[in-house]
Design a protein around this motif. Structure first.
Motif, PDB file in Angstrom:
ATOM      1  N   ASP A 150       2.984   3.124  10.904  1.00  0.00           N
ATOM      2  CA  ASP A 150       1.882   2.251  10.543  1.00  0.00           C
ATOM      3  C   ASP A 150       1.476   1.470  11.789  1.00  0.00           C
ATOM      4  OD1 ASP A 150       0.295   1.173   8.162  1.00  0.00           O
ATOM      5  OD2 ASP A 150       0.999  -0.673   9.110  1.00  0.00           O
TER       6      ASP A 150
ATOM      7  N   ARG B  22       3.228   8.628   3.133  1.00  0.00           N
ATOM      8  CA  ARG B  22       2.481   7.453   2.691  1.00  0.00           C
ATOM      9  C   ARG B  22       1.793   6.727   3.831  1.00  0.00           C
ATOM     10  NH1 ARG B  22       6.773   4.843  -1.710  1.00  0.00           N
ATOM     11  NH2 ARG B  22       6.764   6.611  -3.158  1.00  0.00           N
TER      12      ARG B  22
ATOM     13  N   LEU C  74       9.172  10.343   3.397  1.00  0.00           N
ATOM     14  CA  LEU C  74       8.485   9.371   2.545  1.00  0.00           C
ATOM     15  C   LEU C  74       7.511   8.532   3.347  1.00  0.00           C
ATOM     16  CD1 LEU C  74       8.203   7.994  -0.234  1.00  0.00           C
ATOM     17  CD2 LEU C  74      10.041   6.449   0.461  1.00  0.00           C
TER      18      LEU C  74
ATOM     19  N   SER D 172       0.821  -1.206   0.000  1.00  0.00           N
ATOM     20  CA  SER D 172       0.000   0.000   0.000  1.00  0.00           C
ATOM     21  C   SER D 172       0.854   1.255   0.000  1.00  0.00           C
ATOM     22  CB  SER D 172      -0.925  -0.010   1.216  1.00  0.00           C
ATOM     23  OG  SER D 172      -1.711   1.169   1.266  1.00  0.00           O
ATOM     24  N   ALA D 173       1.982   1.205   0.717  1.00  0.00           N
ATOM     25  CA  ALA D 173       2.882   2.358   0.783  1.00  0.00           C
ATOM     26  C   ALA D 173       3.833   2.430  -0.405  1.00  0.00           C
ATOM     27  CB  ALA D 173       3.692   2.301   2.076  1.00  0.00           C
ATOM     28  N   ARG D 174       3.766   1.440  -1.275  1.00  0.00           N
ATOM     29  CA  ARG D 174       4.613   1.381  -2.471  1.00  0.00           C
ATOM     30  C   ARG D 174       6.105   1.363  -2.132  1.00  0.00           C
ATOM     31  NH1 ARG D 174       1.135   5.330  -3.155  1.00  0.00           N
ATOM     32  NH2 ARG D 174       2.708   6.972  -3.358  1.00  0.00           N
TER      33      ARG D 174
ATOM     34  N   HIS E 150       8.440   3.361   8.245  1.00  0.00           N
ATOM     35  CA  HIS E 150       7.134   2.847   7.829  1.00  0.00           C
ATOM     36  C   HIS E 150       6.463   2.108   8.980  1.00  0.00           C
ATOM     37  CE1 HIS E 150       4.005   0.706   5.635  1.00  0.00           C
ATOM     38  NE2 HIS E 150       4.484  -0.416   6.142  1.00  0.00           N
TER      39      HIS E 150
END
Length: 252
Positions: free
Chosen positions: A103, A250, A246, A61-63, A99
């Motif tokens: 998350d 995201r 980043l 989803s976060a690429r 991330h």
């Protein structure tokens, strides 16, 4: 009893990076409960598989070009990389670190170099096979850590101090700012020695001021230690600010 619990995992070498003062600034009861929780998570294969599935979905989803697998396999010897390839790999590891901070869900703690396989193609996904070490941080702890990072990178002192207070670190602000580093964080060199020394200063300051800190710092310290180990091995400077930006851009 504390050491008997942690020795059930493969994490004892990393505990040497946590200052003995750490164990004097976390109340014994909550620390024991945290160690038991970490040990239980480590032993639960079903929970690990669910954590891998959840993280796989969130990375997609976060690429972020990282593939995670629950496979238990020996890692191949690290390939020699030129400086550009090493920097690209390190940036992905930093992006992965942030991330998971920004998350939700269980956090896979193992970012050691040996757990990653470099793709043949420079634009291929980095393959990550972490061990079963997991953290399940409370919403309050995760929110406070996020406030620290957002406050630091966005230059928001009020938010930074709110995070400090929530974590029991209000009296160790100067030491923690030193741990975060100076400048824009565009060319950061990561070493385990630096990590250990700066966290030692944070915990010593907490001890000197009678502060107690959240037991969630045990897993966070292990998570940071594995990241530092990996980035130090790559022997390059990395853009920590870009990785933060980043990941937060995201984030859900």
């Amino acid at each position: 009893m504390l050491w008997a619990l942690i020795k059930q995992t493969e994490w004892k070498p990393f505990l040497d990076l946590l200052s003995p003062s750490f164990f004097r600034v976390v109340p014994a009861g909550p620390l024991l409960a945290e160690l038991r929780r970490l040990a239980a998570l480590y032993r639960n294969a079903d929970t690990f598989e669910r954590a891998v599935a959840r993280r796989t979905a969130s990375l997609a989803s976060a690429r972020l070009p990282i593939e995670v697998t629950a496979a238990k396999r020996a890692a191949p010897p690290p390939k020699s990389m030129d400086a550009a390839a090493a920097r690209a790999r390190g940036q992905r590891v930093l992006e992965l670190y942030f991330h998971q901070i920004f998350d939700d869900g269980l956090t896979l703690l193992d970012l050691r170099q040996e757990r990653f396989t470099q793709p043949e193609a420079s634009d291929g996904a980095l393959l990550w096979s972490p061990s079963g070490a997991l953290a399940e941080w409370s919403p309050a702890f995760r929110g406070a850590v996020r406030a620290l990072y957002r406050g630091f990178y966005n230059g928001d002192d009020r938010q930074f101090r709110e995070g400090l207070s929530a974590l029991g670190l209000a009296r160790a602000e100067e030491a923690l700012r030193a741990q975060f580093g100076e400048g824009q964080q565009r060319e950061v060199v990561f070493t385990l020695r630096d990590f250990q020394q700066k966290f030692q200063e944070v915990f010593v300051r907490c001890q000197a001021t009678g502060s107690t800190i959240d037991p969630g710092f045990l897993a966070l310290g292990l998570y940071l230690a594995t990241m530092y180990e990996h980035l130090e091995a790559l022997a390059q400077p990395f853009d920590a600010r870009a990785a933060f930006e980043l990941a937060t851009a995201r984030a859900p």
